[in-house]
Design a protein around this motif. Structure first.
Motif, PDB file in Angstrom:
ATOM      1  N   GLN A   1      42.774  16.313 -55.792  1.00 44.49           N
ATOM      2  CA  GLN A   1      44.089  15.884 -56.237  1.00 44.49           C
ATOM      3  C   GLN A   1      44.113  14.456 -56.749  1.00 44.49           C
ATOM      4  OE1 GLN A   1      46.754  16.678 -52.989  1.00 44.49           O
ATOM      5  NE2 GLN A   1      46.492  18.902 -53.111  1.00 44.49           N
ATOM      6  N   GLY A   2      43.184  13.616 -56.288  1.00 42.90           N
ATOM      7  CA  GLY A   2      43.186  12.232 -56.741  1.00 42.90           C
ATOM      8  C   GLY A   2      41.837  11.576 -56.574  1.00 42.90           C
ATOM      9  N   VAL A   3      41.546  10.615 -57.464  1.00 42.76           N
ATOM     10  CA  VAL A   3      40.284   9.865 -57.425  1.00 42.76           C
ATOM     11  C   VAL A   3      40.594   8.385 -57.598  1.00 42.76           C
ATOM     12  CG1 VAL A   3      38.054   9.442 -58.529  1.00 42.76           C
ATOM     13  CG2 VAL A   3      38.950  11.778 -58.372  1.00 42.76           C
ATOM     14  N   SER A   4      40.000   7.557 -56.740  1.00 43.61           N
ATOM     15  CA  SER A   4      40.099   6.104 -56.871  1.00 43.61           C
ATOM     16  C   SER A   4      38.705   5.524 -56.970  1.00 43.61           C
ATOM     17  CB  SER A   4      40.839   5.492 -55.666  1.00 43.61           C
ATOM     18  OG  SER A   4      42.157   5.991 -55.568  1.00 43.61           O
ATOM     19  N   LEU A   5      38.547   4.527 -57.846  1.00 49.37           N
ATOM     20  CA  LEU A   5      37.240   3.921 -58.071  1.00 49.37           C
ATOM     21  C   LEU A   5      37.320   2.407 -57.901  1.00 49.37           C
ATOM     22  CD1 LEU A   5      36.175   5.823 -61.327  1.00 49.37           C
ATOM     23  CD2 LEU A   5      35.509   6.362 -58.985  1.00 49.37           C
ATOM     24  N   ALA A   6      36.314   1.863 -57.267  1.00 49.50           N
ATOM     25  CA  ALA A   6      36.110   0.415 -57.216  1.00 49.50           C
ATOM     26  C   ALA A   6      34.672   0.185 -57.662  1.00 49.50           C
ATOM     27  CB  ALA A   6      36.365  -0.133 -55.811  1.00 49.50           C
ATOM     28  N   LEU A   7      34.487   0.100 -58.973  1.00 49.68           N
ATOM     29  CA  LEU A   7      33.143   0.130 -59.547  1.00 49.68           C
ATOM     30  C   LEU A   7      32.280  -1.020 -59.064  1.00 49.68           C
ATOM     31  CD1 LEU A   7      34.004   1.181 -63.206  1.00 49.68           C
ATOM     32  CD2 LEU A   7      33.260   2.608 -61.308  1.00 49.68           C
ATOM     33  N   TRP A   8      32.852  -2.200 -58.939  1.00 45.95           N
ATOM     34  CA  TRP A   8      32.047  -3.361 -58.552  1.00 45.95           C
ATOM     35  C   TRP A   8      31.440  -3.173 -57.169  1.00 45.95           C
ATOM     36  CZ3 TRP A   8      29.890  -7.219 -61.014  1.00 45.95           C
ATOM     37  CH2 TRP A   8      29.409  -8.299 -60.293  1.00 45.95           C
ATOM     38  N   ARG A   9      32.220  -2.572 -56.254  1.00 44.45           N
ATOM     39  CA  ARG A   9      31.731  -2.341 -54.882  1.00 44.45           C
ATOM     40  C   ARG A   9      31.012  -1.014 -54.755  1.00 44.45           C
ATOM     41  NH1 ARG A   9      37.067  -3.642 -53.734  1.00 44.45           N
ATOM     42  NH2 ARG A   9      37.393  -1.531 -52.920  1.00 44.45           N
ATOM     43  N   GLY A  10      31.128  -0.162 -55.760  1.00 51.01           N
ATOM     44  CA  GLY A  10      30.502   1.152 -55.687  1.00 51.01           C
ATOM     45  C   GLY A  10      31.259   2.132 -54.818  1.00 51.01           C
ATOM     46  N   ASP A  11      32.568   1.920 -54.672  1.00 53.60           N
ATOM     47  CA  ASP A  11      33.390   2.800 -53.838  1.00 53.60           C
ATOM     48  C   ASP A  11      34.007   3.913 -54.669  1.00 53.60           C
ATOM     49  OD1 ASP A  11      32.935   1.568 -51.461  1.00 53.60           O
ATOM     50  OD2 ASP A  11      34.711   0.299 -51.531  1.00 53.60           O
ATOM     51  N   VAL A  12      33.913   5.121 -54.152  1.00 45.25           N
ATOM     52  CA  VAL A  12      34.567   6.285 -54.746  1.00 45.25           C
ATOM     53  C   VAL A  12      35.365   6.961 -53.637  1.00 45.25           C
ATOM     54  CG1 VAL A  12      34.282   8.474 -55.948  1.00 45.25           C
ATOM     55  CG2 VAL A  12      32.678   6.604 -56.385  1.00 45.25           C
ATOM     56  N   VAL A  13      36.664   7.090 -53.843  1.00 47.73           N
ATOM     57  CA  VAL A  13      37.535   7.724 -52.852  1.00 47.73           C
ATOM     58  C   VAL A  13      38.132   8.985 -53.469  1.00 47.73           C
ATOM     59  CG1 VAL A  13      39.553   7.485 -51.373  1.00 47.73           C
ATOM     60  CG2 VAL A  13      38.081   5.509 -51.792  1.00 47.73           C
ATOM     61  N   LEU A  14      37.883  10.124 -52.814  1.00 45.85           N
ATOM     62  CA  LEU A  14      38.455  11.403 -53.238  1.00 45.85           C
ATOM     63  C   LEU A  14      39.583  11.758 -52.283  1.00 45.85           C
ATOM     64  CD1 LEU A  14      35.199  13.452 -53.917  1.00 45.85           C
ATOM     65  CD2 LEU A  14      36.410  11.911 -55.454  1.00 45.85           C
ATOM     66  N   ARG A  15      40.726  12.135 -52.836  1.00 46.87           N
ATOM     67  CA  ARG A  15      41.882  12.500 -52.020  1.00 46.87           C
ATOM     68  C   ARG A  15      42.293  13.938 -52.314  1.00 46.87           C
ATOM     69  NH1 ARG A  15      42.840   7.081 -53.299  1.00 46.87           N
ATOM     70  NH2 ARG A  15      42.994   5.742 -51.442  1.00 46.87           N
TER      71      ARG A  15
ATOM     72  N   PRO B   1      41.462  15.462 -46.649  1.00 47.92           N
ATOM     73  CA  PRO B   1      42.525  14.586 -47.149  1.00 47.92           C
ATOM     74  C   PRO B   1      41.986  13.309 -47.788  1.00 47.92           C
ATOM     75  CG  PRO B   1      43.076  15.420 -44.977  1.00 47.92           C
ATOM     76  CD  PRO B   1      41.648  15.805 -45.233  1.00 47.92           C
ATOM     77  N   GLU B   2      40.893  12.773 -47.220  1.00 45.79           N
ATOM     78  CA  GLU B   2      40.318  11.550 -47.789  1.00 45.79           C
ATOM     79  C   GLU B   2      38.812  11.506 -47.528  1.00 45.79           C
ATOM     80  OE1 GLU B   2      40.719   6.707 -47.252  1.00 45.79           O
ATOM     81  OE2 GLU B   2      42.509   7.966 -47.058  1.00 45.79           O
ATOM     82  N   LEU B   3      38.046  11.316 -48.578  1.00 43.48           N
ATOM     83  CA  LEU B   3      36.597  11.186 -48.491  1.00 43.48           C
ATOM     84  C   LEU B   3      36.205   9.902 -49.203  1.00 43.48           C
ATOM     85  CD1 LEU B   3      33.923  12.574 -47.615  1.00 43.48           C
ATOM     86  CD2 LEU B   3      33.798  13.520 -49.931  1.00 43.48           C
ATOM     87  N   ASP B   4      35.661   8.953 -48.444  1.00 40.11           N
ATOM     88  CA  ASP B   4      35.300   7.632 -48.975  1.00 40.11           C
ATOM     89  C   ASP B   4      33.785   7.527 -49.058  1.00 40.11           C
ATOM     90  OD1 ASP B   4      34.958   4.981 -49.618  1.00 40.11           O
ATOM     91  OD2 ASP B   4      36.485   4.254 -48.256  1.00 40.11           O
ATOM     92  N   VAL B   5      33.269   7.337 -50.264  1.00 41.68           N
ATOM     93  CA  VAL B   5      31.823   7.252 -50.501  1.00 41.68           C
ATOM     94  C   VAL B   5      31.500   5.883 -51.073  1.00 41.68           C
ATOM     95  CG1 VAL B   5      29.835   8.261 -51.677  1.00 41.68           C
ATOM     96  CG2 VAL B   5      31.745   9.725 -50.982  1.00 41.68           C
ATOM     97  N   ASN B   6      30.536   5.204 -50.453  1.00 41.44           N
ATOM     98  CA  ASN B   6      30.112   3.897 -50.933  1.00 41.44           C
ATOM     99  C   ASN B   6      28.673   3.987 -51.437  1.00 41.44           C
ATOM    100  OD1 ASN B   6      28.764   0.954 -49.866  1.00 41.44           O
ATOM    101  ND2 ASN B   6      30.568   0.862 -51.159  1.00 41.44           N
ATOM    102  N   LEU B   7      28.487   3.810 -52.762  1.00 44.95           N
ATOM    103  CA  LEU B   7      27.185   3.935 -53.411  1.00 44.95           C
ATOM    104  C   LEU B   7      26.613   2.574 -53.735  1.00 44.95           C
ATOM    105  CD1 LEU B   7      28.183   6.671 -56.007  1.00 44.95           C
ATOM    106  CD2 LEU B   7      26.747   7.075 -54.022  1.00 44.95           C
ATOM    107  N   GLU B   8      25.295   2.541 -53.925  1.00 41.60           N
ATOM    108  CA  GLU B   8      24.626   1.365 -54.469  1.00 41.60           C
ATOM    109  C   GLU B   8      24.108   1.718 -55.848  1.00 41.60           C
ATOM    110  OE1 GLU B   8      21.799  -0.665 -52.137  1.00 41.60           O
ATOM    111  OE2 GLU B   8      23.180  -1.040 -50.464  1.00 41.60           O
TER     112      GLU B   8
END
Length: 309
Positions: free
Chosen positions: A50-64, A80-87
């Motif tokens: 239903q929703g995607v949030s990105l914080a490219l500099w930190r490598g954060d991807v949040v799926l809602r 409801p919320e999946l927070d993935v932090n990539l390098e």
């Protein structure tokens, strides 16, 4: 002299505007791509985000609002919320390094075959899988173990995977008997398929949950995810589970009904160098039946609960 300056400023402004536009539209593009992939999984499964949030500099991807459904509602997964932090560095080298994955309030609901039938079906499935693996090994030209092949295709490492306040409900088909696990909290560290990426040869996991309305569960596991053969140690404890909470299962599967009593189970299992060993110790205390019980009935109850677990 002013014209080149104005032209340069105009190009710069256009470039910045393009970057801003790309940044604003990128979550929608990622959402559309994910939904296209989920919709095309198979005929049996459908999913959506239903929703995607990105914080490219930190490598954060949040799926809602991530959902996955099986046709016939036999399988439902809600995140409801999946927070993935990539390098990004390893990703550019075709490696996937996930610093952390956090699933908040995930819910898994499944309908399964009755316990006795499921146990027999599982035995048949394991035997069939063993035959298929043996046939594949005879035909496969590449003799490398599966972990090595997976490492070459997509080497990854998840430094930390955490589940917060999860729920699992497993219900028997055509019956009201169900197993409920809630307030599930789990942490897994150093999970990888690439030995050179691992901070050590061991991945560790811990989990705890409430079982039904009365019991509690603890699980600890250590494993080497890159070993050629299964290499793990597992400890499981189920404590203070009221037998009346599993009456629907006992009644439908084994024809017994319990008024009171508690159930505890302790188990350890270890796999190493191609061998397995372990134990399961069930304990039943203070059993009260609807009617007169005897030793044969108590044995049936004990076996029934163990099968159910």
């Amino acid at each position: 002299n002013r014209r080149p300056v104005r032209l340069a400023l105009g190009i710069l402004a256009g470039f910045i505007a393009a970057l801003i536009l790309i940044r604003i539209s990128l979550p929608y593009v990622v959402k559309a791509q994910l939904n296209a992939k989920l919709a095309g999984l198979s005929r049996r499964y459908k999913g959506e985000v239903q929703g995607v949030s990105l914080a490219l500099w930190r490598g954060d991807v949040v799926l809602r609002g991530l959902q996955l459904r099986e046709e016939g509602e036999f399988f439902k997964l809600d995140l409801p919320e999946l927070d993935v932090n990539l390098e990004w560095g390893p990703l550019l080298r075709r490696r996937i390094f996930v610093a952390s994955v956090t699933a908040i309030r995930p819910s898994l609901r499944m309908n399964v075959a009755p316990a006795v039938k499921a146990a027999k079906k599982a035995e048949a499935a394991i035997a069939e899988t063993a035959r298929e693996l043996k046939a594949e090994q005879g035909e496969r030209q590449d003799s490398r173990p599966l972990p090595a092949l997976l490492e070459e295709i997509a080497p990854f490492r998840i430094a930390r995977l955490e589940i917060k306040d999860g729920e699992v409900v497993i219900r028997e088909e055509g019956d009201q008997a169900e197993a409920r696990f809630f307030e599930v909290h789990a942490v897994v560290e150093n999970l990888t398929n690439a030995a050179k990426w691992s901070s050590g040869p061991t991945a560790r996991g811990q989990a705890s949950a409430k079982v039904q309305d009365t019991g509690s569960m603890r699980l600890e596991v250590k494993l080497n995810p890159t070993a050629r053969q299964p290499n793990f140690r597992l400890m499981l404890a189920v404590e203070k589970l009221a037998l009346r909470d599993v009456n629907p299962l006992l009644r439908s599967e084994f024809g017994v009904d319990v008024e009171g009593g508690t159930f505890d189970l302790y188990s350890e299992a270890e796999a190493k160098e191609g061998g397995f060993k372990g134990y399961v110790k069930p304990f039943i205390d203070g059993v009260k039946m609807h009617g007169k019980e005897d030793r044969g009935t108590l044995k049936v109850i004990k076996e029934a609960v163990v099968v159910a677990v």
